[in-house]
Design an enzyme around this catalytic site. Structure first.
Site, mmCIF file in Angstrom:
data_model
loop_
_atom_site.group_PDB
_atom_site.id
_atom_site.type_symbol
_atom_site.label_atom_id
_atom_site.label_comp_id
_atom_site.label_asym_id
_atom_site.label_seq_id
_atom_site.Cartn_x
_atom_site.Cartn_y
_atom_site.Cartn_z
ATOM 1 C CB SER A 10 -0.934 0.019 1.217
ATOM 2 O OG SER A 10 -0.188 0.098 2.412
ATOM 3 C CE LYS A 58 -3.190 2.062 4.693
ATOM 4 N NZ LYS A 58 -2.951 1.210 3.509
#
Length: 330
Positions: free
Chosen positions: A98, A173
């Site tokens: 990710s 993230k």
């Protein structure tokens, strides 16, 4: 043997034995005085005691590492206990695609700052601004300056480790928006994916844990799809107070705020700032421009940039030659 003894006796008579004692294993001068014999006995006792304590040291080291792991696990998975996490840093390893190409999974170690947002940020400029605000006599000066804490505020571009309260997992993230920011719920690059794929997916991957992702809920609630006021990627919201909007650098294979919405800042577990290993990585880029590749190799520092790279537009860029350590994506 007889000749060796003759040589040794000769050297002793000439008082040259100490400086030649390292040349032959036999040539070792025994302790001649009581003090020397006691010193030799003390050295032997110390070595023997150290050898006996080595298992105890290993057990203590194992216990410390285990206790640290337990404390880290308990505090990281609970918002209530995390403020008591005692260590100023943590070492993380990437998992999953990710955050490509910024972070490569399973092969790189990263340094995470755990104190600057909770206690004190060692930054002279920030310290000066806060001090001016707190000790200023002019009330107007206090009201115009926005910095009011010695802690480091969360900023757009920060790479953070997060406890996701919805999936009960630890994720990594990048912060795209802080409280008060207006953001696109389908992602920062949703228009680029919409134009590239010519469909309504806008680069949001399907995750079975979120059959109706947050971005589509907001789109339907605002009625943009039914009334035809505009494309889906134009759907926007304002980040609530004490919340952040996070996304992965690789939107095609990232489950982030587009799926579960903005997260409270209490779920943040620190800011990833440095790559510890490798110090220099092999060429990692999603472009074929030779000049851009050379420039990126020069800028390959261990410090992670707050600037988000342009994402992959399709899986072939990520899986080509396995250069990102990812052979397939499930």
């Amino acid at each position: 043997m007889k000749s060796d003894k003759i040589v040794i006796e000769t050297l002793r008579k000439l008082r040259l034995l100490p400086q030649f004692s390292h040349l032959h294993p036999i040539v070792k001068s025994p302790p001649t005085t009581t003090a020397q014999r006691q010193l030799q006995q003390l050295n032997e006792d110390a070595i023997r005691a150290l050898r006996q304590r080595i298992p105890l040291y290993l057990v203590s080291l194992f216990g410390f590492v285990s206790a640290t792991a337990i404390v880290g696990t308990v505090t990281h998975y609970n918002d209530k206990y995390y403020p008591y996490y005692p260590f100023p840093f943590a070492i993380d390893i990437g998992d999953g695609p990710s955050m490509l190409p910024t972070m490569i999974p399973c092969v790189e170690l990263y340094w995470r700052d755990c104190w600057s947002d909770r206690f004190f940020w060692i930054n002279w400029r920030h310290f000066k601004e806060v001090s001016m605000r707190l000790f200023a006599d002019d009330a107007s000066l206090k009201s115009t300056m926005g910095v009011s804490s010695y802690k480091r505020p969360w900023q757009r571009g920060d790479i953070v480790t997060i406890f996701n309260p919805y999936s009960k997992t630890i994720i990594c993230k990048r912060i795209i928006g802080v409280e008060g920011d207006t953001i696109q719920v389908f992602g920062e690059y949703s228009q680029a994916y919409h134009d590239f794929e010519e469909n309504e997916c806008c680069g949001v991957p399907y995750d079975e844990r979120y059959p109706m992702p947050f971005c589509r809920k907001v789109a339907f609630e605002q009625g943009m799809r039914d009334e035809g006021d505009g494309p889906l990627y134009e759907t926007c919201i304002t980040v609530p107070q004490n919340h952040v909007w996070v996304e992965g650098d690789n939107p095609l294979y990232s489950t982030d705020s587009r799926h579960f919405g903005p997260l409270p800042i209490s779920s943040l577990r620190g800011r990833v700032t440095l790559r510890l290993w490798p110090i220099r990585r092999h060429h990692v880029s999603n472009t074929s421009d030779k000049e851009a590749i050379a420039d990126e190799e020069v800028r390959d520092w261990c410090a992670l940039s707050s600037k988000r790279p342009f994402p992959f537009m399709h899986a072939d860029q990520m899986l080509r030659n396995g250069k990102y350590g990812v052979r397939e994506v499930k």
